[in-house]
Design an enzyme around this catalytic site. Structure first.
Site, PDB file in Angstrom:
ATOM      1  N   CYS A  81      -4.996   5.628  -3.602  1.00  0.00           N
ATOM      2  CA  CYS A  81      -4.325   4.336  -3.674  1.00  0.00           C
ATOM      3  C   CYS A  81      -2.941   4.591  -4.246  1.00  0.00           C
ATOM      4  CB  CYS A  81      -5.110   3.368  -4.558  1.00  0.00           C
ATOM      5  SG  CYS A  81      -4.303   1.765  -4.796  1.00  0.00           S
ATOM      6  N   CYS A 132       0.866  -1.177   0.000  1.00  0.00           N
ATOM      7  CA  CYS A 132       0.000   0.000   0.000  1.00  0.00           C
ATOM      8  C   CYS A 132       0.901   1.225   0.000  1.00  0.00           C
ATOM      9  CB  CYS A 132      -0.914   0.001   1.220  1.00  0.00           C
ATOM     10  SG  CYS A 132      -1.874   1.520   1.379  1.00  0.00           S
TER      11      CYS A 132
END
Length: 300
Positions: free
Chosen positions: A244, A70
């Site tokens: 993201c 991430c």
């Protein structure tokens, strides 16, 4: 269980110290991420021991599934471990083991606080089979917009890529380009404003489409200029998110393959902005913020 909530570009996670204990992290991720009955987040990130780096980041999505990486989470991870002395702040960068390999983070300090970071996201993976996507379950790629010279300079053939390959969900067809940043992504460049697309309706069907053996992160992008993109994301395992980091990295790579952008690109996401640098070879670099929201105790 003591926790701290942090966010980068609106992508928020619950952080816990798992260096000296092991719990049922998938179940905890589901509980703490719930925005009605838990703390509320896009997932759980655990500080774990590593044999390959000073520390390891494990991240779990809202549904409890473990993700490889991430990008927004790792910036906040660096802030979390450095400010709390879990790893020594005795260098200009920090290596962190992730499911996508060992990545290098250069924190941005303001006094004794980390306010952001530049992350070496690693080299993009472009070969469709390695993303992975099953091209037999997609329509045929349209290579007319592909920068063939760039692809060949990377030692690849155009036909190894999934590039502007059509996939239909809920009666809507998107031309998708697949890129992995250690986790799988597909991007569609569209003329319609990204905010006008019913992503909440289309995202789940795209995530679970048969073309994606490990599901997929799905991105819609408007090109504003050669240094400016606007995007929205349906994130695998979490749904619509405000940002993201791996996704924004994959978006810029896909845009570069189309010849749409230059080396450094500002990407607007619903939660803020991220800056991505990729000259068409080598690793992708991402710059963005890291913000602590609050800390507390969560019942076991």
């Amino acid at each position: 269980m003591h926790f701290t909530k942090l966010q980068g570009a609106g992508n928020d996670y619950i952080y816990v110290d798992g260096l000296n204990e092991q719990r049922d992290w998938p179940e905890i991720a589901r509980r703490v991420s719930d925005r009605h009955f838990g703390i509320g987040a896009d997932g759980l990130i655990v500080v774990a021991p590593s044999e390959r780096a000073p520390v390891r980041m494990r991240m779990y999505n809202v549904d409890g599934s473990e993700g490889e990486m991430c990008g927004n989470g790792i910036r906040c991870f660096a802030k979390f471990v450095l400010e709390r002395g879990m790893v020594p702040a005795n260098g200009s960068t920090l290596d962190v083991e992730t499911g996508a390999g060992v990545l290098n983070i250069a924190p941005h300090w303001n006094g004794d606080r980390v306010v952001g970071a530049r992350v070496n996201m690693g080299e993009p993976i472009l070969r469709a089979a390695d993303v992975p996507v099953d091209v037999s379950k997609m329509g045929p790629s349209d290579y007319s917009a592909l920068d063939v010279g760039l692809v060949e300079s990377l030692g690849l053939r155009p036909d190894e890529l999934a590039f502007d390959a059509p996939v239909e969900v809920n009666g809507v067809t998107f031309a998708l380009t697949a890129v992995s940043m250690g986790n799988p992504h597909v991007t569609a460049f569209i003329n319609e404003p990204v905010n006008d697309v019913e992503l909440d309706r289309l995202g789940p069907r795209m995530e679970h489409h048969e073309a994606y053996p490990r599901r997929i992160n799905f991105h819609l992008v408007n090109v504003v200029a050669r240094d400016h993109l606007i995007s929205r994301t349906w994130e695998r395992g979490s749904g619509m998110t405000l940002a993201c980091g791996t996704g924004v990295s994959s978006i810029v790579v896909a845009a570069r393959l189309h010849g749409l952008v230059d080396d450094e690109v500002r990407v607007e996401v619903p939660g803020g902005e991220l800056t991505i640098t990729w000259p068409g070879h080598g690793p992708v670099f991402m710059d963005g913020d890291a913000v602590e929201v609050f800390s507390g105790e969560f019942p076991d």
